[in-house]
Write an enzyme that holds these catalytic residues in place. Structure first.
Site, PDB file in Angstrom:
ATOM      1  N   LYS A 176      26.824   3.414   5.072  1.00  0.00           N
ATOM      2  CA  LYS A 176      28.236   3.080   5.280  1.00  0.00           C
ATOM      3  C   LYS A 176      28.787   2.481   3.986  1.00  0.00           C
ATOM      4  CE  LYS A 176      29.685   1.052   9.134  1.00  0.00           C
ATOM      5  NZ  LYS A 176      30.024  -0.024  10.120  1.00  0.00           N
ATOM      6  N   LEU A 224      22.064   1.751   7.268  1.00  0.00           N
ATOM      7  CA  LEU A 224      21.964   1.740   8.727  1.00  0.00           C
ATOM      8  C   LEU A 224      20.986   2.777   9.253  1.00  0.00           C
ATOM      9  CD1 LEU A 224      25.787   1.524   9.439  1.00  0.00           C
ATOM     10  CD2 LEU A 224      24.129  -0.266   9.992  1.00  0.00           C
ATOM     11  N   GLU A 225      20.440   2.490  10.408  1.00  0.00           N
ATOM     12  CA  GLU A 225      19.621   3.460  11.127  1.00  0.00           C
ATOM     13  C   GLU A 225      20.471   4.695  11.435  1.00  0.00           C
ATOM     14  OE1 GLU A 225      17.355   3.752  15.491  1.00  0.00           O
ATOM     15  OE2 GLU A 225      18.199   1.842  14.784  1.00  0.00           O
ATOM     16  N   TYR A 226      19.865   5.869  11.326  1.00  0.00           N
ATOM     17  CA  TYR A 226      20.570   7.116  11.607  1.00  0.00           C
ATOM     18  C   TYR A 226      20.415   7.465  13.082  1.00  0.00           C
ATOM     19  CZ  TYR A 226      21.554  12.141  11.653  1.00  0.00           C
ATOM     20  OH  TYR A 226      22.050  13.386  11.944  1.00  0.00           O
ATOM     21  N   ALA A 227      21.513   7.463  13.821  1.00  0.00           N
ATOM     22  CA  ALA A 227      21.527   7.861  15.231  1.00  0.00           C
ATOM     23  C   ALA A 227      22.027   9.301  15.300  1.00  0.00           C
ATOM     24  CB  ALA A 227      22.415   6.932  16.045  1.00  0.00           C
ATOM     25  N   ASP A 272      32.538  -7.085  22.300  1.00  0.00           N
ATOM     26  CA  ASP A 272      33.323  -5.853  22.121  1.00  0.00           C
ATOM     27  C   ASP A 272      32.533  -4.628  22.571  1.00  0.00           C
ATOM     28  OD1 ASP A 272      35.630  -4.467  21.496  1.00  0.00           O
ATOM     29  OD2 ASP A 272      35.085  -4.170  19.403  1.00  0.00           O
ATOM     30  N   ASP A 290      28.006  -1.725  16.704  1.00  0.00           N
ATOM     31  CA  ASP A 290      29.023  -2.484  15.976  1.00  0.00           C
ATOM     32  C   ASP A 290      28.980  -3.941  16.397  1.00  0.00           C
ATOM     33  OD1 ASP A 290      31.474  -3.601  14.993  1.00  0.00           O
ATOM     34  OD2 ASP A 290      32.269  -1.577  14.798  1.00  0.00           O
TER      35      ASP A 290
END
Length: 407
Positions: A176, A224-227, A272, A290
């Site tokens: 990101k 970040l981890e890849y989803a 959230d 998030d």
């Protein structure tokens, strides 16, 4: 970056994401079909990485993507998937071999452990960052030169997300890239700092991993981890009925309840929870993605208004202090939306939505079972202390029935 002051949250229109959620551009990643197999998802991810070696360096690739236009300030732009461009056939490996190789990579990452692979690639230097006095030292352990950058996967208000691969370990991640100027203009630097501080310390199967971060003069990079299967909200929209069936809904609520229970044990309140902030991994399991509105509140009750309108609990709307039980309310709203395709208090205007929330006024369509209704009603209680606990959600008869059928 340094915080500019306390958060001031203005109420957003319906389904418009708050500032923190707009930065969740990674949520735009999803497979071409909701029925994609593991193999096809793996092949898609590798195709996105195909041209990484042809760039002179990673910065050139990112700069090229940025020249295509500045990130849109409108939240709706986040819903547009990145354009698919066929990669060059030059030096292209056999598709079957590429697919098999990438599938093995993702499986090996899961089996080996996320931390171990990345730590070994840094020759023993820890990659898990903390927001302490050593912030700069930790961030400097990574740089853009450590990664092969693939195609852009999503675009949002504060920057872009790219599929990437750490060069030494071949570990696949989502990178990101956030623009400092945009963060400063929106006065959300403090939210980013909070997101990094909280998410980097969480370790759970249903929470997206933040491996580390680094920055340069103009950008901040989150590793970040890849989803692989992308945003759950888009998966739900793609369903023929516009919502999930009860079996799938129960599994997601069960996984989310387990993740929130872990967060609450760590004194973290998410605040959230909504479909847009949830991702699906290669196997289709849920990941909380998030943490921009999250807080670490070990001994105090919060009074900040945050989150998305449809998911706000009565205590926030009424200006009262709140605690971790706001997540229980959101879980009930989410369960309803999974089963119906829209939130329970959705109305034409904000005033009517406020009224329905404070009165806990909603109805069920006929297709929602008694078991699901019972769970939702036990979560959507005006008095926070009357809401079903997360342990109660996990043990609920409707949840257990669906989970047992799955196994």
């Amino acid at each position: 970056m340094t915080p500019t002051g306390p958060s001031h949250h203005s109420m957003a229109p319906k389904r418009v994401l708050p500032a923190a959620s707009q930065s969740n551009m990674y949520g735009n990643i999803r497979s071409a079909s909701t029925t994609s197999t593991t193999a096809s998802t793996s092949s898609q991810a590798l195709r996105l990485l195909q041209n990484a070696k042809t760039s002179k360096n990673a910065d050139n690739r990112i700069a090229h993507a940025e020249r295509q236009g500045p990130p849109s300030a409108h939240p709706a732009a986040m819903q547009k998937p990145a354009a698919r461009v066929a990669p060059s056939n030059e030096n292209r490996p056999d598709p079957a071999a590429r697919q098999h190789q990438h599938q093995q990579q993702l499986q090996q990452q899961k089996a080996t452990g996320h931390d171990r692979v990345l730590k070994e690639s840094q020759a023993g230097n820890s990659t898990t960052t903390t927001m302490t006095s050593t912030q700069s030292k930790e961030a400097n352990k990574w740089s853009l030169a450590n990664f092969d950058i693939g195609r852009p996967l999503g675009k949002g208000k504060f920057g872009n997300v790219y599929l990437a691969r750490e060069k030494k370990s071949k570990f696949i991640v989502a990178l990101k890239v956030l623009f400092k100027s945009q963060l400063q203009k929106a006065k959300v630097e403090h939210q980013l700092r909070r997101e990094i501080e909280i998410q980097s310390h969480l370790r759970h199967d249903h929470i997206l991993r933040l491996y580390g971060y680094f920055y340069d003069d103009t950008r901040v990079y989150l590793i970040l981890e890849y989803a692989a299967r992308g945003e759950l909200y888009k998966e739900m929209q793609a369903q023929k009925a516009g919502h999930f069936d009860e079996d799938r809904s129960a599994v997601y609520i069960y996984q989310l309840a387990k993740a929130l229970l872990y967060c609450h044990e760590k004194k973290v309140i998410h605040r959230d929870i909504k479909p847009e902030n949830l991702l699906l991994d290669l196997k289709g399991d849920l990941k909380i993605a998030d943490f921009g509105w999250s807080v670490h509140a070990p001994s105090s009750r919060r009074a900040t208004l945050c989150g998305t309108l449809d998911y706000l609990p009565p205590e926030m709307i009424e200006g009262k202090t709140h605690d971790e039980k706001v997540d229980l309310w959101s879980l009930g709203v989410l369960c309803y939306e999974f089963l119906v395709g829209k939130p329970p208090f959705e109305s034409q205007g904000n005033t009517e939505t406020y009224r329905k929330i404070t009165k806990v006024e909603f109805t069920f369509p006929k297709h929602v079972s008694e078991g699901a209704r019972d769970l939702i009603c036990k979560l959507l209680k005006h008095n926070p202390s009357h809401r079903l606990s997360l342990e109660g959600v996990i043990a609920h008869a409707w949840i257990q029935e669906k989970i047992s059928q799955r196994s």
